[in-house]
Design a protein around this motif. Structure first.
Motif, mmCIF file in Angstrom:
data_model
loop_
_atom_site.group_PDB
_atom_site.id
_atom_site.type_symbol
_atom_site.label_atom_id
_atom_site.label_comp_id
_atom_site.label_asym_id
_atom_site.label_seq_id
_atom_site.Cartn_x
_atom_site.Cartn_y
_atom_site.Cartn_z
ATOM 1 N N UNK A 298 0.795 -1.249 -0.105
ATOM 2 C CA UNK A 298 -0.056 -0.076 0.141
ATOM 3 C C UNK A 298 0.653 1.072 0.045
ATOM 4 N N UNK A 299 1.831 1.037 0.854
ATOM 5 C CA UNK A 299 2.962 2.199 0.827
ATOM 6 C C UNK A 299 3.624 2.476 -0.691
ATOM 7 N N UNK A 300 3.899 1.325 -1.035
ATOM 8 C CA UNK A 300 4.570 1.443 -2.503
ATOM 9 C C UNK A 300 3.456 2.215 -3.515
ATOM 10 N N UNK A 301 2.268 1.670 -3.555
ATOM 11 C CA UNK A 301 1.128 2.290 -4.475
ATOM 12 C C UNK A 301 1.163 3.531 -4.221
ATOM 13 N N UNK A 302 1.010 4.076 -2.928
ATOM 14 C CA UNK A 302 1.046 5.465 -2.554
ATOM 15 C C UNK A 302 2.147 6.190 -3.146
ATOM 16 N N UNK A 303 3.309 5.561 -2.986
ATOM 17 C CA UNK A 303 4.549 6.265 -3.435
ATOM 18 C C UNK A 303 4.617 6.610 -5.061
ATOM 19 N N UNK A 304 4.171 5.313 -5.778
ATOM 20 C CA UNK A 304 3.971 5.311 -7.055
ATOM 21 C C UNK A 304 3.077 6.357 -7.414
ATOM 22 N N UNK A 305 1.875 6.551 -6.769
ATOM 23 C CA UNK A 305 0.649 7.655 -7.010
ATOM 24 C C UNK A 305 1.292 9.094 -6.841
ATOM 25 N N UNK A 306 2.241 9.087 -5.904
ATOM 26 C CA UNK A 306 3.087 10.477 -5.548
ATOM 27 C C UNK A 306 3.846 10.720 -6.619
ATOM 28 N N UNK A 307 4.731 9.684 -7.167
ATOM 29 C CA UNK A 307 5.640 9.914 -8.142
ATOM 30 C C UNK A 307 4.776 10.304 -9.361
ATOM 31 N N UNK A 308 3.501 9.910 -9.849
ATOM 32 C CA UNK A 308 3.077 10.138 -11.019
ATOM 33 C C UNK A 308 2.681 11.591 -11.093
ATOM 34 N N UNK A 309 2.776 12.433 -10.036
ATOM 35 C CA UNK A 309 2.222 13.664 -10.112
ATOM 36 C C UNK A 309 3.445 14.576 -9.295
ATOM 37 N N UNK A 310 4.490 13.938 -8.917
ATOM 38 C CA UNK A 310 5.643 14.781 -8.165
ATOM 39 C C UNK A 310 6.920 14.623 -8.861
ATOM 40 N N UNK A 311 7.860 15.347 -8.710
ATOM 41 C CA UNK A 311 9.133 15.013 -8.860
ATOM 42 C C UNK A 311 9.731 14.449 -7.758
ATOM 43 N N UNK A 319 4.860 18.197 -14.294
ATOM 44 C CA UNK A 319 4.249 18.669 -15.344
ATOM 45 C C UNK A 319 2.746 18.472 -15.384
ATOM 46 N N UNK A 320 2.479 17.067 -15.169
ATOM 47 C CA UNK A 320 0.997 16.493 -15.184
ATOM 48 C C UNK A 320 0.171 17.434 -14.074
ATOM 49 N N UNK A 321 0.557 17.499 -12.787
ATOM 50 C CA UNK A 321 0.027 18.193 -11.912
ATOM 51 C C UNK A 321 -0.118 19.519 -12.126
ATOM 52 N N UNK A 322 1.143 20.282 -12.665
ATOM 53 C CA UNK A 322 1.050 21.568 -12.920
ATOM 54 C C UNK A 322 -0.029 21.863 -13.915
ATOM 55 N N UNK A 323 -0.345 20.944 -15.092
ATOM 56 C CA UNK A 323 -1.351 21.301 -16.069
ATOM 57 C C UNK A 323 -2.648 21.325 -15.051
ATOM 58 N N UNK A 324 -2.852 20.451 -14.354
ATOM 59 C CA UNK A 324 -4.107 20.643 -13.784
ATOM 60 C C UNK A 324 -4.441 21.840 -12.741
#
Length: 739
Positions: A298-311, A319-324
Motif C-alpha cells: 500500500x505504501x509502494x502504491x501511494x509512493x507510485x501515485x505520488x511520483x506520478x504527479x511529483x518530481x 508537469x502533469x499536476x502543473x497542467x491540472x
C-alpha cells in the motif's frame, strides 16, 4: 518472504539478532512458571496435603486421565498438522522435526491412554507398568525432539521423499514400540510394584527426562538471548514446565494420586506452549507477514501515485499536476475576471555546477532552489519542476497583467542569495519567461509554449532577466522553425548556391582571389542571404554538412575556371567553429582538394578569432596539419574579437582580414583610421598580408592603399557574383590588365 525462526532454522543476514518484523516480543511468562513451581512445592511439602498422596486416595480417576490424555494427544496432532502444512518456503528440518516428533509422541501417548489401569484391555491386560512404559517412551521422544531443535538447525527437507520418509519414521517408531510392549513385555525393565510404588529405574528415568528437558530449556534460552526468537521463548517455557511435570512423576505412589494429576496438567500446558510456538511460525507469523507485505505494498502504491504527479528529487508537482493546477486556475479566473500567470524559470549555467562539482551537488542546489522559490510564493500558488533545471510557477488570482511583476522580482531576488554547496558559495541566477491568461492563451499547452518562447528571448537578452511574451516572439520562433526545417531539405534538394566576390590587389588592380559566399535559393522566396539562416544552421548542427558542401563546391568551381583557361585565383572559404569541434576539418579539406584536383595553394581557409582562442592546443594541432597540406590561412574579421599577437605567431597565419566595421567610416572617423593603420603596420611587421572588406568607394580604396593595405573587396570592385558571371568578370579583368 518468510521470517526465520528457531523452528524454521535462521538464515544468516545483516539483520540477524533482531526480532522478526511483526513478531510479538519474546517475554518469559515468569508468573506462570513461578505459580506452577509454587503449586508443586505446596503439594509436595505441605503436611496438610499429605492425605492426597495416600495409597487409597483417588484424586485422578480414570475418566479424568482419559480426558487429559485425549487433550494431550489432540494438541500433539494439531502441532503435527500445523508443522506439516506450513508453507514450503518456511518448511525446514526444524519444523518437520517438531511436527513428526509430536506425531510420534501423540501416538505413543494414545497407547499409554489405552493401557492405563482401569481402561479396557488393549490386546493385553491394562496395567500400570504397561502404561508407564508407553509414558516413558513418549516422554523421551518429546525430550529428544526438543533437544534436537534447541541446539541444532536441521537442514530443510524440501523433497517430497524426504518429508514422507520422516513421516513414515514418525509412524513406524510408535508401532514398533507398541509391538515390543505387547509381544515382549518381559523385555521391559520394572517400573512399578503394586503396594510399593515406583522402582529405582522409573525414578532414574524421570530424572533423566528432567536433565534432558533442562538441557533443551538451556538451548532455547541461548537462542532467545542471541536471536530474540519468539518461538524459542515458548519452547523454553514448554521445556521448563515439562521439567516440573517429570518431577511430579518421580513422587507418586499410586496411579490415581495428586502427583499424577499435576504431572498430566503440566504436560498439557507444555504441549499448548509447543503448539503456540509452531502456530506463530506456521500460521500467525505468515499472516502477520502478509499484513506487513500488504502495508508495504500500500505504501509502494501511494509512493507510485505520488511520483506520478511529483518530481522525485524536489517532491514538487510535475508537469502533469502543473497542467491540472493551471486548468483549475484558469477556470477560477474565468469566473472572477482575473489573470493567471505561467512563469517559466530556467537556472543559468546550471550545467557548469554539474560538470565541476558533480551531479550530487547539482541535486542539492536544485533542492535549495525549490525551497527558496516555495518560500516566497503564496499557499495558493504552485511551483513545479519540469525536469533538469527548469521550473514552472503558476500564479492565479491576479488583478491584471502587471500584477505578476512583483512576484517575478521576488523569485529572482530569492535566487540571487548565494547557496552553500560542499563548502562553496554558489551564486544562482535565472532566465524567466512569462505568459498570461487570457492575453496569451486559454490552455496549458499554449501558455507553456509561449512562456518557453519568452524564456529563450530572456536568454538571448543576456540571462538573469525576464521577458513577457508578445506575438512578435511567436512570429520569430515560427520563422526559426521554418528555416531549420527548410535547411534540412536544402542540401538534399540542391538549393544552396555559391556566389563569389572578387578580391583585388590595390596597387595593380588585378584580381588575386575570390571569396566563396553561401546563398540559399529557397523555393517560393528566391535568394536568401546567409544572415537569415546561418545562426539556425549553427544551432542545429547543420552547419557542418553545409560547410563540407561549400568547401567541396568552391574547390570544384575554382578548378573548373582553371580548366576554362581563366587566370588561376585563390578561393577563400569560411570555416565554422563547429567544423573544428568535430575534429574532421583536415579530412574534409583533403577530400575536397583530392576530388577537385585543386592545388593546396589555391585554397585559403578563413578562421575567426574565436576559433583560434578556443581549445587552443587542439586547434593549433589542426592548423599546423592544414599548413602542412599547403593551404593558406587568414584571420577573418580581425580586430573585432580578442586580438592577440601570441596566437598570430603560434598559428602562422598568412593574412589578416580587416573587418568592414573599421572600413565603413574610414574617411570620417579618426579612430577607425588609427585602427586600420595599426593593423596594417602590425601585419607588415609580422610579414602577413592584409585585405579589407566592405570597400564601397574609390576614396576608401585609395585611403586603404595609402595606409599600406595590400588587397580589398567590396561593392566598389564587384558585388558577389554567381560562378558564370564571375568567370566573365575574370575575363574582362584579364583583358584590361593585358591592354
Amino acid at each position: 518472504m518468510t521470517t526465520p525462526t528457531t523452528i524454521d532454522a535462521p538464515v544468516p543476514s545483516a539483520a540477524a539478532g533482531a526480532p522478526p518484523a511483526g513478531a510479538p516480543a519474546s517475554r518469559f511468562p515468569a508468573w506462570l512458571v513461578a505459580g506452577l513451581t509454587l503449586l508443586f512445592l505446596v503439594v509436595w511439602l505441605m503436611p496438610p496435603l499429605g492425605f492426597l498422596k495416600q495409597p487409597g486416595v483417588t484424586v485422578f480417576p480414570v475418566w479424568m486421565h482419559t480426558v487429559a490424555e485425549l487433550v494431550a494427544v489432540a494438541v500433539a496432532l494439531m502441532v503435527f498438522a500445523v508443522c506439516w502444512h506450513t508453507g514450503a518456503s518456511a518448511r525446514s528440518g526444524n519444523v518437520l522435526a517438531i511436527g513428526c516428533g509430536l506425531l510420534a509422541v501423540g501416538l505413543v501417548d494414545l497407547a499409554h491412554l489405552l493401557s492405563y489401569k482401569g481402561m479396557p484391555d488393549f490386546v493385553t491386560e491394562a496395567h500400570p507398568e504397561k502404561a508407564i512404559n508407553f509414558w516413558l517412551v513418549a516422554r523421551y521422544l518429546a525430550a529428544a525432539t526438543l533437544l534436537a531443535v534447541a541446539w541444532r538447525d536441521l537442514p530443510p527437507l524440501q523433497g517430497r521423499r524426504q518429508r514422507l520418509g520422516l513421516l513414515l519414521a514418525a509412524i513406524t517408531l510408535p508401532l514398533a514400540v507398541v509391538w515390543l510392549q505387547l509381544a515382549h513385555p518381559a523385555l521391559w525393565p520394572r517400573t512399578f510394584v503394586e503396594g510399593q510404588g515406583l522402582t529405582a529405574f522409573k525414578i532414574g528415568a524421570e530424572y533423566g527426562l528432567v536433565l534432558l528437558m533442562g538441557l533443551a530449556a538451556l538451548g532455547f534460552q541461548r537462542r532467545v538471548v542471541r536471536e530474540h526468537r519468539y518461538d524459542a521463548a515458548d519452547l523454553r517455557t514448554a521445556a521448563l514446565i515439562t521439567v516440573l511435570g517429570e518431577l511430579c512423576f518421580t513422587l507418586y505412589c499410586n496411579v490415581n494420586d495428586v502427583f499424577q494429576l499435576l504431572g498430566h496438567a503440566y504436560k498439557i500446558v507444555a504441549y499448548l506452549y509447543i503448539y503456540r510456538a509452531v502456530f506463530v511460525v506456521g500460521v500467525r507469523e505468515p499472516y502477520e507477514q502478509l499484513r506487513v507485505e500488504i502495508a508495504e505494498r500500500r505504501q509502494a502504491e501511494q509512493r507510485i501515485e505520488f511520483l506520478a504527479f511529483h518530481d522525485p528529487l524536489t517532491e514538487l508537482p510535475n508537469r502533469v499536476l502543473a497542467r491540472d493546477r493551471v486548468e483549475r486556475a484558469i477556470a477560477a479566473a474565468n469566473r472572477e475576471g482575473r489573470v493567471v500567470a505561467l512563469i517559466y524559470l530556467d537556472l543559468d549555467h546550471f550545467k557548469t555546477v554539474n560538470d565541476s562539482l558533480g551531479h550530487a551537488a547539482g541535486d542539492r542546489l536544485l533542492k535549495s532552489v525549490a525551497q527558496r522559490l516555495r518560500a516566497v510564493l503564496r499557499e495558493t500558488d504552485t511551483i513545479s519542476r519540469q525536469g533538469g533545471d527548469e521550473f514552472l510557477v503558476v500564479v492565479g488570482e491576479l488583478a491584471d497583467a502587471v500584477a505578476v511583476k512583483p512576484v517575478v522580482d521576488k523569485l529572482m531576488a530569492a535566487l540571487e542569495r548565494p547557496v552553500l554547496i560542499d563548502g562553496q558559495e554558489l551564486a544562482t541566477t535565472a532566465s524567466v519567461g512569462i505568459a498570461q491568461y487570457p492575453d496569451d492563451g486559454s490552455d496549458f499547452d499554449t501558455l507553456l509554449q509561449k512562456a518557453d518562447t519568452a524564456l529563450y528571448r530572456a536568454k538571448d537578452g543576456g540571462r538573469n532577466t525576464y521577458r513577457f511574451f508578445d506575438e512578435r516572439m511567436n512570429a520569430e520562433v515560427t520563422e526559426r522553425l521554418r528555416l531549420r526545417s527548410g535547411l534540412r531539405q536544402a542540401l538534399e534538394r540542391g538549393e544552396f548556391v555559391l556566389h563569389y566576390q572578387p578580391q583585388v590587389d590595390l596597387a595593380s588592380g588585378a584580381v588575386t582571389g575570390v571569396e566563396a559566399l553561401l546563398r540559399w535559393m529557397r523555393p517560393g522566396e528566391g535568394l536568401v542571404m546567409p544572415g537569415r539562416f546561418i545562426a539556425q544552421a549553427e544551432e542545429s548542427g547543420l552547419i557542418v554538412p553545409i560547410g563540407e558542401w561549400v568547401l567541396a563546391e568552391a574547390c570544384r568551381q575554382a578548378m573548373a575556371w582553371r580548366h576554362d583557361g581563366l587566370p588561376p585565383v585563390v578561393v577563400a572559404v569560411n570555416l565554422s567553429g563547429a567544423q573544428f569541434a568535430r575534429g574532421e576539418v583536415e579530412a574534409v579539406v583533403q577530400r575536397a582538394l583530392r576530388d577537385s584536383g585543386l592545388p593546396p595553394d589555391g585554397l585559403e581557409l578563413e578562421l575567426t578569432e574565436s576559433i583560434l582562442l578556443s581549445n587552443t592546443e587542439q586547434v593549433l594541432a589542426v592548423v599546423q596539419r592544414l599548413k602542412g597540406l599547403g593551404v593558406r590561412l587568414s584571420v577573418d574579421d580581425f580586430g573585432t574579437g580578442y586580438s592577440s599577437l601570441a596566437y598570430l605567431k603560434r598559428f602562422a597565419v598568412d593574412k589578416l582580414k580587416i573587418d568592414r566595421s573599421f572600413v565603413a567610416d574610414l574617411l570620417t572617423d579618426a579612430d577607425d583610421g588609427a585602427i586600420v593603420r595599426a593593423i596594417v603596420q602590425m601585419a607588415q611587421g609580422l610579414e602577413l598580408g592584409t585585405i579589407a572588406e566592405g570597400v564601397e568607394s574609390e576614396a576608401v580604396a585609395r585611403r586603404l592603399a595609402d595606409l599600406g593595405c595590400r588587397e580589398a573587396q567590396g561593392y566598389w570592385f564587384a558585388r558577389p557574383l554567381p560562378a558564370g558571371e564571375l568567370a566573365a568578370f575574370l575575363r574582362r579583368s584579364a583583358s584590361g590588365a593585358a591592354a
